[in-house]
Design an enzyme around this catalytic site. Structure first.
Site, PDB file in Angstrom:
ATOM      1  N   HIS A   1       9.670  -5.997  15.722  1.00 42.97           N
ATOM      2  CA  HIS A   1       9.271  -6.951  16.751  1.00 42.97           C
ATOM      3  C   HIS A   1      10.494  -7.709  17.256  1.00 42.97           C
ATOM      4  O   HIS A   1      11.469  -7.903  16.523  1.00 42.97           O
ATOM      5  CB  HIS A   1       8.291  -7.976  16.180  1.00 42.97           C
ATOM      6  CG  HIS A   1       6.926  -7.441  15.918  1.00 42.97           C
ATOM      7  ND1 HIS A   1       6.039  -7.124  16.923  1.00 42.97           N
ATOM      8  CD2 HIS A   1       6.285  -7.193  14.750  1.00 42.97           C
ATOM      9  CE1 HIS A   1       4.902  -6.697  16.381  1.00 42.97           C
ATOM     10  NE2 HIS A   1       5.033  -6.718  15.066  1.00 42.97           N
TER      11      HIS A   1
ATOM     12  N   CYS B   1       4.659  -1.674  15.987  1.00 42.57           N
ATOM     13  CA  CYS B   1       3.882  -2.114  14.821  1.00 42.57           C
ATOM     14  C   CYS B   1       2.521  -1.413  14.799  1.00 42.57           C
ATOM     15  O   CYS B   1       2.454  -0.207  14.615  1.00 42.57           O
ATOM     16  CB  CYS B   1       3.757  -3.640  14.817  1.00 42.57           C
ATOM     17  SG  CYS B   1       3.318  -4.322  13.202  1.00 42.57           S
TER      18      CYS B   1
END
Length: 482
Positions: free
Chosen positions: A428, A331
């Protein structure tokens, strides 16, 4: 009849989240329908609920303890710090605004409506709601228009039990002092106290326990010894990330960024017997024996690039890569690995263009709506299916995207460098998938283990419930909620 009980603390990080998770599992095992609730949480470690919105990671774990899918009603107000003085305000899973701490008080009156609306829905749907406070009710400077502790308890008419942390010392003063500063009405709402995190023989605190009861007039509901298996559960605060000491194993080093977010991605790797995980703090040098350096998510990519450089980690990373080491960015960490992060709209502060680390041939432009969704992907190298979620702002593109990290619905996701030793992804939660984790580690030369991460979390929640049943008067606590 719907019932509720609230666990408040004498301060932050006294173990409220763990107590609520353990109590939720204990109540569920009694055959009752139970749900967690935290009116206001402050955390950059968020979970994506089924409806594609976000809540605090602790409430997602508590929902799991209840056998429920996470829902935004379980944490209607989430504050995600962006700077030392400002935070993003998430209401019922959606971004409302960003505000400075001094201006947040003006929002609280309108936020109470959303808090009570969510709480009322949970009460209607379940036999019991176990509520977690935030910080401490002793912060009486924040009492006006409070939605996190006594203000909520008063508005919702919920009984309160106060939790003190004996490990940090001064637990008698924590509890007696809290009572001393509260108003008479707030004192009357507290029905008792719990002592948490005791190391050693709990009977050694018998005199102190009796003194608290005598000083406050509140009933004690037990002394909870230190729970050594807590590290098997996802932590919400990066400072709670306790890594078991291992002298050997594939060495994974994660940079503890100043605005680190969703760092629980590493929890499954921490439990792998063939891995050694180091959370590297400010001022520490990336060790020469690191096999993989992880750049985790961040709530402020540009700000954490500045922070990373201030620690000298940019130089360390280049040296690590020259030595043949691997790098993984997740991310915000993925965004940092590119040539630059361009924020023309000032999403993270004043508009700026921040140089990246240049380890991936990509660039990122901040802007647009937050991308927040649960996904299924196929990892490009291992062809294993991965379930996870995305939660980010910005778009990343460039030549290294021609070598994707994974595919989502056939579309390339993430990027891998030409030499194959640097990878970035917006995904994630990918290491929670046992088959993928084993295949990924095997590709790095790490012997696969038989670890089932989900089974480990479930077993630990059961062990936590057993622990509380053995040391707390759980039945007495439940009677308070009637």
């Amino acid at each position: 009849m719907s019932r509720a009980l609230m666990i408040q603390g004498t301060g932050s990080n006294v173990g409220k989240s763990m107590l609520v998770a353990g109590l939720c599992r204990a109540v569920r095992r009694r055959g009752l329908s139970v749900a967690p609730f935290k009116p206001q949480n402050m955390s950059n470690n968020a979970a994506v609920a089924q409806e594609g919105r976000e809540i605090g990671r602790a409430q997602a774990l508590q929902a799991r303890a209840c056998g429920l899918a996470p829902h935004t009603d379980m944490n209607p107000v989430l504050l995600k710090p962006e700077t030392d003085t400002g935070a993003q305000v998430i209401v019922q899973g959606k971004r409302l605004t960003s505000t400075r701490a001094r201006d947040y008080a003006r929002l609280k009156l309108q936020l109470m409506d959303a808090v009570l609306e969510s709480f009322t829905r949970l009460k209607a749907a379940h036999d019991l709601v176990i509520v977690e406070g935030a910080g401490s009710p002793a912060e009486i400077n924040l009492r006006q228009d409070d939605i996190a502790n006594m203000g909520f308890a008063e508005a919702a008419d919920v009984p309160v039990v106060l939790c003190g942390d004996i490990e940090r010392g001064g637990v008698i003063a924590q509890i007696v002092g809290t009572q001393a500063v509260l108003s008479a009405a707030d004192r009357a709402r507290i029905s008792g106290f719990v002592i948490n995190k005791f190391r050693g023989d709990p009977s050694l605190f018998d005199d102190g326990y009796a003194m608290i009861e005598a000083q406050t007039g509140w009933r004690g509901y037990g002394v909870v010894p230190w729970f050594p298996d807590a590290w098997h559960l996802p932590a919400e605060d990066a400072l709670d990330f306790v890594v078991p000491a291992r002298a050997e194993g594939f060495h994974i080093v994660c940079l503890r960024l100043s605005r680190i977010a969703n760092f629980d991605d590493l929890d499954p790797l921490m439990q792998e017997p063939g891995c050694r995980v180091t959370m590297l703090g400010p001022g520490e040098v990336i060790p020469a024996d690191a096999d993989l350096v992880v750049l985790p998510g961040s709530k402020s990519t540009c700000g954490d690039l500045d922070f990373l450089r201030a620690q000298g980690w940019d130089v360390d990373l280049l040296a690590h890569h020259r030595r043949g080491g691997r790098v993984l960015g997740i991310c915000g960490g993925y965004q940092m690995l590119g040539h630059c992060v361009d924020d023309p709209e000032g999403i993270e502060g004043p508009p700026r263009r921040t140089p990246g680390l240049g380890l991936l041939n990509v660039t990122t432009v901040m802007g647009g709506d937050k991308h927040l969704t649960r996904i299924e992907a196929v990892h490009a190298a291992t062809r294993q299916t991965v379930s996870g979620y995305e939660i980010h702002i910005g778009q990343t593109d460039g030549p290294d995207r021609s070598r994707p990290f994974a595919y989502v619905d056939g579309r390339p996701e993430g990027a891998v460098s030409v030499d194959g030793r640097v990878a970035g992804s917006y995904l994630h939660g990918l290491f929670s998938e046992d088959r993928f984790r084993r295949a990924w580690l095997s590709g790095l030369g790490v012997a696969a283990s038989g670890l089932s991460y989900d089974a480990s979390v479930e077993a630990t929640l059961d062990a936590l419930a057993d622990h509380l049943e053995a040391h707390l008067d759980v039945n007495g606590l439940l009677k308070l909620a009637e």
